[in-house]
Design an enzyme around this catalytic site. Structure first.
Site, short mmCIF file in Angstrom:
data_model
loop_
_atom_site.label_atom_id
_atom_site.label_comp_id
_atom_site.label_asym_id
_atom_site.label_seq_id
_atom_site.Cartn_x
_atom_site.Cartn_y
_atom_site.Cartn_z
N LYS A 278 -12.99 -58.99 -43.95
CA LYS A 278 -13.62 -57.39 -43.42
C LYS A 278 -12.49 -56.57 -43.64
O LYS A 278 -11.06 -56.91 -43.26
CB LYS A 278 -13.76 -57.64 -41.94
CG LYS A 278 -14.56 -56.21 -41.47
CD LYS A 278 -14.99 -56.62 -39.91
CE LYS A 278 -16.09 -55.83 -39.39
NZ LYS A 278 -16.54 -55.71 -38.22
N GLU A 365 -28.48 -60.18 -26.99
CA GLU A 365 -28.86 -59.17 -25.84
C GLU A 365 -29.74 -59.92 -24.86
O GLU A 365 -29.56 -59.99 -23.58
CB GLU A 365 -29.50 -58.10 -26.21
CG GLU A 365 -28.52 -56.88 -27.27
CD GLU A 365 -28.48 -57.20 -28.75
OE1 GLU A 365 -27.76 -56.48 -29.16
OE2 GLU A 365 -29.44 -58.11 -28.91
N ARG A 393 -34.01 -54.74 -26.63
CA ARG A 393 -34.26 -56.19 -27.00
C ARG A 393 -34.45 -57.09 -25.96
O ARG A 393 -34.70 -58.21 -26.01
CB ARG A 393 -33.17 -56.56 -27.95
CG ARG A 393 -33.33 -55.75 -29.25
CD ARG A 393 -32.00 -56.23 -30.25
NE ARG A 393 -32.31 -55.75 -31.52
CZ ARG A 393 -31.87 -56.13 -32.59
NH1 ARG A 393 -31.21 -57.22 -32.52
NH2 ARG A 393 -32.37 -55.78 -33.85
#
Length: 455
Positions: A278, A365, A393
């Protein structure tokens, strides 16, 4: 500057792909220095982006991005380079893939973990309509921790399809690196020679009646077990009878193009596992990927971040973070829960001092809410902080696992209301509407920082 669409890209000699990747990285770094956005994730997938558009016939073939903040390179290569300075601005480009914006954006990707399910639907749709369209799901940045991703994989292994899933692994522990032999086997199993003989063997066994569904599944498992013995490890994909290729160096453009070319026409679901860094190519982002995920303004030459004049006031999430730590110091039952957003919601403030009382559950979640409910049932005092639009969600969990049992816990909805540059996928526009009808729930919307602290 000569590449406006992937059709232009595919005219290039392969030896020009590596310098092209460097040009794209430089362009992203320079653009985001003056117009903030998601930097580190897009830098990490430049080679993958170029390889995908070079090998596949987009937009006829579909690329479904997960966590769409990886897709800046994709936007730049698909007709939006000249407009990229408007990224995340009013009436400008969306910060995430949007089918309304471009035919190259196959699916909305503001949240995480939906790529495999959506791409599987497209792959089966292509088969039913006989369009011969290739479909690729690109999942990464922690999205494999989301339950929806596993639901998609579970379905992919039982429905006939030719889905290719690319796992962009930029520091996830999927399985252990297994050295040079694993890389050698990847080259072998993705080669035309190997797959020609695999195909012939399959048809011979089918001819003599050994490839009925139950037998075929057992034989695939035998093959996977032999591979795991040779490499010293196995993984969840092979356990689901999904062909697995990897791990590859996600920054080796030549190898990516070769392997994608080899496996793009394979039948059946398969996973290509690539390792990436990343923030690749920009040292500050490589060294501190979390801070440089969305760093704001910065100097592209020195990497120095520039503090905006408008950031003198405390952020709401910082007020939350400091107050939560104070509460935790006075009450040993207080615990914090976040689905992969400790920095975004400032729960990292408590995490630094009390790491054993803060739980980062990954991009999950629904689990975060029910996990908190379980702790509340045992007498702890959970503060579960989830972005407002992400809490959608976990709606069933709020009703079934929390409110129905009248459990004592606090749901903290960060980014409530309109959130500006992140756009419609992140606006907390529905929280009042979807929460006010739930019984045993008290809703409070603080007027300012002081009221937030007191609440």
């Amino acid at each position: 500057s000569t590449i406006n669409y992937p059709s232009d890209l595919r005219k290039l000699d392969k030896k020009l792909l590596k310098p092209l990747c460097q040009e794209i990285r430089t362009f992203i770094v320079e653009q985001l220095a003056n117009n903030p956005g998601h930097l580190a994730s897009s830098l990490g997938v430049v080679e993958l982006t170029v390889a995908l558009h070079y090998v596949f016939d987009t937009p006829e073939d579909r690329i479904v991005w997960d966590v769409g903040h990886q897709a800046y390179g994709h936007k730049i290569l698909t007709g939006r380079r000249e407009k990229f300075s408007t990224n995340r601005k009013f009436k400008g480009l969306s910060g995430f893939p949007s089918p309304k914006e471009s035919e190259y954006d196959a699916f909305v990707a503001g949240h995480a973990s939906n790529s495999i399910s959506a791409a599987l639907g497209m792959a089966i749709g292509s088969e039913k309509l006989d369009t011969n369209r290739k479909v690729v799901a690109v999942i990464g940045d922690g999205s494999m921790t989301g339950g929806l991703a596993f639901e998609g994989l579970n379905n992919a292994c039982v429905n006939p399809n030719n889905l290719l899933v690319i796992l962009n692994d930029n520091n996830m522990a999927i399985d252990n690196a297994v050295g040079g032999l694993s890389e050698y086997l990847t080259d072998i199993t993705s080669s035309a020679w190997y797959n020609k003989w695999r195909f012939r063997t399959y048809h011979f066994l089918k001819k003599i009646g050994l490839m009925k569904t139950s037998t075929r599944n057992r034989m695939v498992r035998v093959g996977n077990h032999l591979k795991s013995i040779l490499t010293g490890g196995s993984n969840i994909f092979e356990g689901l009878n999904i062909r697995y290729f990897g791990q590859l160096d996600g920054h080796n453009i030549d190898q990516l193009v070769k392997v994608l070319t080899d496996i793009k026409n394979f039948e059946g679901p398969r996973v290509l596992h690539i390792k990436t860094t990343k923030g690749k190519g920009f040292a500050p982002a490589e060294n501190s990927a979390t801070i440089w995920h969305a760093p704001g303004l910065y100097n592209p030459e020195t990497g120095e971040r520039i503090k905006s004049k408008s950031t003198d006031a405390d952020l709401y999430q910082d007020v939350f973070g400091h107050t939560l730590l104070e509460l935790a110091k006075t009450n040993e039952k207080v615990v914090g829960v976040t689905p992969a957003m400790p920095t975004g919601c400032s729960m990292n403030i408590m995490m630094r001092e009390m790491p054993d009382r803060v739980f980062d559950v990954g991009i999950a979640e629904a689990h975060a809410v029910t996990f908190s409910a379980g702790m509340a049932k045992e007498g702890l005092m959970p503060f579960c902080n989830i972005y407002s639009s992400f809490m959608q969600r976990a709606y069933d969990q709020i009703i079934h696992d929390v409110a129905l049992q009248n459990l004592n816990m606090v749901l903290c909805l960060d980014r409530a209301g309109l959130v500006g540059a992140d756009g419609p996928t992140h606006h907390g526009a529905f929280d009042m509407a979807y929460l006010r009808c739930i019984p045993n729930l008290t809703i409070a919307s603080p007027l300012n920082e002081l009221e937030l602290r007191n609440l």
